[in-house]
Enzyme design. Structure first.
Site, PDB file in Angstrom:
ATOM      1  N   LYS A  53       2.351  -0.208  15.196  1.00 29.12           N
ATOM      2  CA  LYS A  53       3.520  -0.110  15.251  1.00 29.12           C
ATOM      3  C   LYS A  53       4.092  -1.409  16.165  1.00 29.12           C
ATOM      4  CE  LYS A  53       4.841   3.643  13.521  1.00 29.12           C
ATOM      5  NZ  LYS A  53       4.930   3.059  12.167  1.00 29.12           N
ATOM      6  N   HIS A  82       0.738  -1.276   0.247  1.00 30.55           N
ATOM      7  CA  HIS A  82       0.047  -0.099  -0.031  1.00 30.55           C
ATOM      8  C   HIS A  82       0.925   1.180  -0.053  1.00 30.55           C
ATOM      9  CE1 HIS A  82      -3.962  -1.898   1.749  1.00 30.55           C
ATOM     10  NE2 HIS A  82      -3.532  -2.626   0.710  1.00 30.55           N
ATOM     11  N   TYR A 115      -9.020   5.019   8.047  1.00 31.38           N
ATOM     12  CA  TYR A 115      -9.205   5.262   9.351  1.00 31.38           C
ATOM     13  C   TYR A 115     -10.260   6.317   9.265  1.00 31.38           C
ATOM     14  CZ  TYR A 115      -4.278   3.013  10.513  1.00 31.38           C
ATOM     15  OH  TYR A 115      -3.494   2.339  10.596  1.00 31.38           O
ATOM     16  N   TYR A 152       4.422   6.787  10.074  1.00 33.25           N
ATOM     17  CA  TYR A 152       3.591   5.590   9.954  1.00 33.25           C
ATOM     18  C   TYR A 152       4.647   4.544   8.919  1.00 33.25           C
ATOM     19  CZ  TYR A 152      -0.624   2.731   9.008  1.00 33.25           C
ATOM     20  OH  TYR A 152      -1.672   1.862   9.228  1.00 33.25           O
ATOM     21  N   PRO A 171      -2.837   0.111  19.185  1.00 35.67           N
ATOM     22  CA  PRO A 171      -2.707  -0.304  17.754  1.00 35.67           C
ATOM     23  C   PRO A 171      -2.897   0.724  16.847  1.00 35.67           C
ATOM     24  CG  PRO A 171      -5.040  -1.064  18.591  1.00 35.67           C
ATOM     25  CD  PRO A 171      -4.291  -0.437  19.826  1.00 35.67           C
TER      26      PRO A 171
HETATM   27  C1  PHB Z   1      -4.670  -4.722  10.976  1.00 36.37           C
HETATM   28  O1  PHB Z   1      -4.693  -5.001   9.679  1.00 36.37           O
HETATM   29  O2  PHB Z   1      -5.109  -5.504  11.821  1.00 36.37           O
HETATM   30  C2  PHB Z   1      -4.375  -3.137  11.507  1.00 36.37           C
HETATM   31  C3  PHB Z   1      -4.129  -2.136  10.781  1.00 36.37           C
HETATM   32  C4  PHB Z   1      -3.550  -1.039  10.952  1.00 36.37           C
HETATM   33  C5  PHB Z   1      -3.738  -0.883  12.346  1.00 36.37           C
HETATM   34  C6  PHB Z   1      -3.977  -1.845  13.434  1.00 36.37           C
HETATM   35  C7  PHB Z   1      -4.322  -3.050  12.887  1.00 36.37           C
HETATM   36  O3  PHB Z   1      -3.484   0.574  12.747  1.00 36.37           O
END
Ligand code: PHB
Ligand code: APR
Length: 407
Positions: A311, A86, A218, A399, A307
């Site tokens: 990270k 991505h 997000y 990120y 989460p």
């Molecule tokens: C996930 O794909 O499980 C995932 C992706 C981004 C995050 C947390 C978990 O910030």
């Protein structure tokens, strides 16, 4: 070759090794793999079964540096085939969508590949290389961390011990090794622990439904945060902010899907069979220092991030990359110089990731104790991140993985 071993085999194996590793998560497994590549033998003790650790659903974002580590150490083939590259993420709030273009802003991207897949690949590789992973072997104590350590462990009804030069505490947030770090006031009570418990949790599901998006979404909504991630073209991984004390009983399937669609503002998200669900508390925590005598901590045993910044696995892999290099230097030269700097080197990146994860968490979650003023501030900052190249670059470079040591 030892894989899932019998009690008989444990008896004949228990004894000595160079590096005794507690925990077969990404940290412990990658460490034993990297040490093997340097010709350093190790034993991994894991309290759970192989099946359990391979099926444990966790996060799934690899920074470019983590993906490079897998590839360069020869365990990245399946990730390169099945992982999804991505170049950015989408932010949704207040009926708007803005893309943060990592590639343009930083020249780097991320790979979406489940942590359990990384674990499976590492286990397969260690066993193929003749590595020793002792499943169903629970470490119960570590003795003599300042001198010649030994790890006491329980396998079935047997109590045994493993002598080693070095103990790597890779046993996650609920393990035994972080308690051995002396507290600043003296005594062994869990080191200097810096922590924050967040007043909310994440409800996560893995579902048989095609992702409604090609990149992670997000979403900040006045009802709370939501995240749309994925594992494959058929499987979606979705999260909702819920109250810290919430249980799954309060979340029948239709409520989960309705809330996801509302918060994500995503009409193309179709309900599918939920194959895994759970609620995870959110916590920030750092234990300092990450070492004591011949004990070295890595991954969740030393630090926990909420989460939101994706990270956790990346920090774990970075710690053991450094630990393996420092141990190789130690065994090559006999000098502890680099090992002595292990904790301070790791902590620079750890604290950057702690800050970023806390910042993302504060930016994207509704604070149960907050007021409408805070909500408006959050929306303003989200708009700023979405329109200012400087602010977007701050998000993007953290990120994809920012290393203060290398910067
Ligand atoms: C996930 O794909 O499980 C995932 C992706 C981004 C995050 C947390 C978990 O910030
Ligand atoms: N003896 C043996 N094994 C133990 C013990 C013990 N006393 N205590 C814990 N373990 C094992 C756990 O069963 C687990 O398999 O240690 C392992 C720790 O693995 P992880 O929790 O995956 O931690 P780590 O390898 O540091 O990876 C960090 O995991 O929780 C996620 O978000 C986190 O992505 C991050 C990653």
């Amino acid at each position: 070759m030892y894989g899932i071993i019998t009690e008989e085999a444990v008896k004949s194996l228990s004894g000595a090794t160079k590096v005794g590793i507690i925990g077969a998560g990404p940290a412990g497994l990658m460490l034993s793999h990297l040490l093997h590549r340097q010709g350093i033998e190790s034993v991994v003790l894991e309290q759970r079964s192989r099946d359990y650790v391979e099926k444990r659903v966790r996060a799934g974002v690899l920074e470019q540096g983590s993906a490079d580590l897998l590839v360069n150490s020869g365990v990245g083939d399946r990730m390169q085939r099945e992982g999804m590259l991505h170049d950015g993420i989408k932010l949704r709030f207040d009926g708007e969508e803005h893309r943060i273009d990592f590639r343009t802003l930083t020249g780097r991207g991320i790979t979406v590949y489940g942590q359990q897949e990384v674990v499976k690949d590492l286990i397969a590789r260690r066993l193929a290389d003749g590595g020793e992973i002792w499943f169903d072997a629970e470490a119960t104590a570590v003795e003599r961390v300042d001198d010649h350590p030994s790890i006491n462990y329980r396998c079935g009804n047997e109590n045994r011990s493993l002598e080693c030069d070095i103990v790597a505490g890779c046993d996650g947030s609920r393990g035994i090794s972080n308690r051995l770090i002396p507290s600043p006031s003296g005594g062994r009570q869990g080191g200097g622990v810096y922590q924050r418990d967040w007043p909310f949790a994440w409800l996560g599901i893995l579902a048989k439904t095609p992702p409604a998006t090609n990149e992670l979404i997000y979403a900040y909504h006045e009802r709370g945060f939501a995240l749309h991630s994925m594992r494959s073209p058929q499987i979606s991984r979705l999260y909702l902010q819920v109250d810290a004390a919430e249980t799954m009983d309060a979340w029948p399937e239709h409520r989960i899907w309705d809330e996801l669609r509302l918060r994500l503002n995503e009409p193309d998200l179709h309900p599918g069979e939920i194959i895994e669900d759970g609620i995870t508390a959110m916590r920030s925590l750092v234990t300092e220092p990450m070492q004591c005598g011949n004990l070295f901590l890595a991954g969740d045993a030393a630090h926990i991030v909420p989460p939101t910044g994706a990270k956790g696995m990346n920090l774990a892999l970075n710690d053991v990359r450094i630990m393996a290099e420092d141990l190789a230097h130690f065994y090559r030269t006999g000098s502890r110089e680099r090992l002595d700097r292990y904790s301070s080197q790791c902590l620079q990146r750890v604290w950057r990731a702690e800050h970023f994860s806390a910042w993302m968490t504060g930016l994207l979650h509704r604070d149960p104790g907050g007021d409408p003023f805070e909500h408006k501030l959050r929306l303003s900052y989200l708009r700023y991140v979405s329109t200012s190249t400087a602010a977007a670059t701050t998000l993007a470079e953290n990120y994809v993985g920012f290393d203060p040591v290398l910067a």
